[in-house]
Design an enzyme around this catalytic site. Sequence first.
Site, PDB file in Angstrom:
ATOM      1  N   HIS A 287       0.849  -1.186   0.000  1.00  0.00           N
ATOM      2  CA  HIS A 287       0.000   0.000   0.000  1.00  0.00           C
ATOM      3  C   HIS A 287       0.893   1.247   0.000  1.00  0.00           C
ATOM      4  CE1 HIS A 287      -2.900  -2.758   2.366  1.00  0.00           C
ATOM      5  NE2 HIS A 287      -3.369  -2.656   1.134  1.00  0.00           N
ATOM      6  N   SER A 454       3.825   1.316   3.423  1.00  0.00           N
ATOM      7  CA  SER A 454       2.924   1.127   4.556  1.00  0.00           C
ATOM      8  C   SER A 454       3.337  -0.104   5.362  1.00  0.00           C
ATOM      9  CB  SER A 454       1.483   0.961   4.066  1.00  0.00           C
ATOM     10  OG  SER A 454       1.378  -0.197   3.253  1.00  0.00           O
ATOM     11  N   TYR A 455       4.450  -0.729   4.964  1.00  0.00           N
ATOM     12  CA  TYR A 455       4.989  -1.927   5.637  1.00  0.00           C
ATOM     13  C   TYR A 455       4.106  -3.152   5.381  1.00  0.00           C
ATOM     14  CZ  TYR A 455       6.632   2.196   8.200  1.00  0.00           C
ATOM     15  OH  TYR A 455       7.107   3.446   8.524  1.00  0.00           O
ATOM     16  N   HIS A 456       3.377  -3.174   4.270  1.00  0.00           N
ATOM     17  CA  HIS A 456       2.400  -4.239   4.014  1.00  0.00           C
ATOM     18  C   HIS A 456       2.767  -5.059   2.786  1.00  0.00           C
ATOM     19  CE1 HIS A 456      -0.744  -1.517   6.225  1.00  0.00           C
ATOM     20  NE2 HIS A 456       0.129  -2.077   7.050  1.00  0.00           N
ATOM     21  N   ALA A 457       4.015  -5.434   2.642  1.00  0.00           N
ATOM     22  CA  ALA A 457       4.450  -6.213   1.478  1.00  0.00           C
ATOM     23  C   ALA A 457       3.742  -7.563   1.439  1.00  0.00           C
ATOM     24  CB  ALA A 457       5.956  -6.421   1.522  1.00  0.00           C
TER      25      ALA A 457
END
Length: 528
Positions: A287, A454-457
């Site tokens: 994201h 957003s650290y959402h890989a």
Amino acid sequence: MYDYVIVGAGSAGCVLAARLSEDPDVKVCLIEAGPADTSGNIHVPAGAAKLFRTELDWDYDSHTEPFCEGRRIYLPRGRVLGGTSSLNGMIYIRGNRRDYDSWSLPGWSHDELLPYFKRAEDNEWGASEYHGAGGPLAVSDGRSHNPMSEAFIKATAEAGYSHNPDFNGETQDGFGYYQVTQRDGMRCSSAVAYLHPAMRRPNLTVETNVQVHRVTLSEGRATGIAGRRLEEDVEIRAEREVILAAGAYNSPQLLMLSGIGPAEQLGPLGIPVIVDQPLVGRNLQDHPQFWLVYAHSQPVSLLVAGEERYQRQYAEERSGPLASNGPEAGGFLRSSEDLAQPDLQFTSLPVMFADGGLGFPTAHALSYGGYVLQPRSRGSVTLGSDDPTAKPRISHNYYADDTDLTTATAGVRAALDFARQTALAPYTEKPYSVPASDSDADIRDFLRRNTQTSYHAAGSCAMGKVTDGELRVLGVDGLRVVDASVMPTLISGNTNAPTIAIAEKAADLIRDVAPLPRDAVAAAAHHS
């Protein structure tokens, strides 16, 4: 020799280790590249920002992002028991039911996954249609109560958006406080929730400070792993399965180092090709996130957390600034009325967010922003070297699809509108990091220069492409991937809770037990 060898003690790995070792007749080995989670900055929520770029962080960066001014974007990942759940913002979000239904995979619809969310959950609200109680993962209301968070929620109401007390309930839309993965004001990582209670079992071995270099294979089957602890070579064998739970960057890296990946890339690196799998590392998603930052003169930001009175408050009550998870408040909105679900999520931090989280706050400030929930842009994880200690080459390709930039532009425009509301007036005195104007051109320029992860890989070992519907790696026996990388498309929200639910379901798939019926968890909680 173990029955199961799990690589990566993060959000998924800790769940798998705990659930699989419930059977006393199997031997489980969990391997973590980093150390034990003994740092106080892990467990005191507000200390998380101090963990970036330390030994507890894989400290990755993206390759130059062509649609973000060629910048390299910092990508922190936990390298410690608990993985990134020991570093994250602790927001408990499941995503939108349409996310899972759109996967169109048997067993992975929202209704089929909901029992696993509930089995994991110990919500202080108690059990209900939407929530579980008595599970390992503590879910609580935040204890910081920063006035800026309340002002942000009021500003969104003034801007015309609804209040939502539960983003994991009937609807996502609206704004309010996030629930967090905390127990009694302390972080409840997957290691705290699942692993530590299970570590007393004699059939569970936890190996820390071991970096896995490759999966060992024989006649088309995974037989274990080879790696290194300090200066010592390590080989650990698996009789039943090897399970990669190393995350969306490291799981595809390990597959490729083991000879499972695109032959055209592995061959030139001198890596023998075991399975030519061109989709390993592809389909990477995240994201893209933007932040607006406003400095002000109110002495209420997290800069005060170190003051003696607040240290005493946390020690005695486990509340106040030190209990802050950072993104305390936020919500979801639709950039267009004709959308079937929200396409933007917002978070609000009562502190200056500078330089992608690497900069030190220089003044009291409010930071808030949003990210695109269903990005169309796709990136990749590839190898830059055959050396297993070399960092993978990560390209997220943010805004490669211009639709994402259009959605983010709508998000920035909404965020600018929040700043004009009366409730935020005391905290938006001095624009610190905002677009030059509200024109499309200035907003797009701002986004290209300031977008962060957003650290959402997720998505780099996707079901239907690299793994099957039971998370088995296509073309290899005895090898699975269980982490956010198996998501075909990103869920609409933070990824920690969905990754834990995926691991809960995976444990049942691995043990070959019947899936949980929808009402099983609620009935058990009611009976207890």
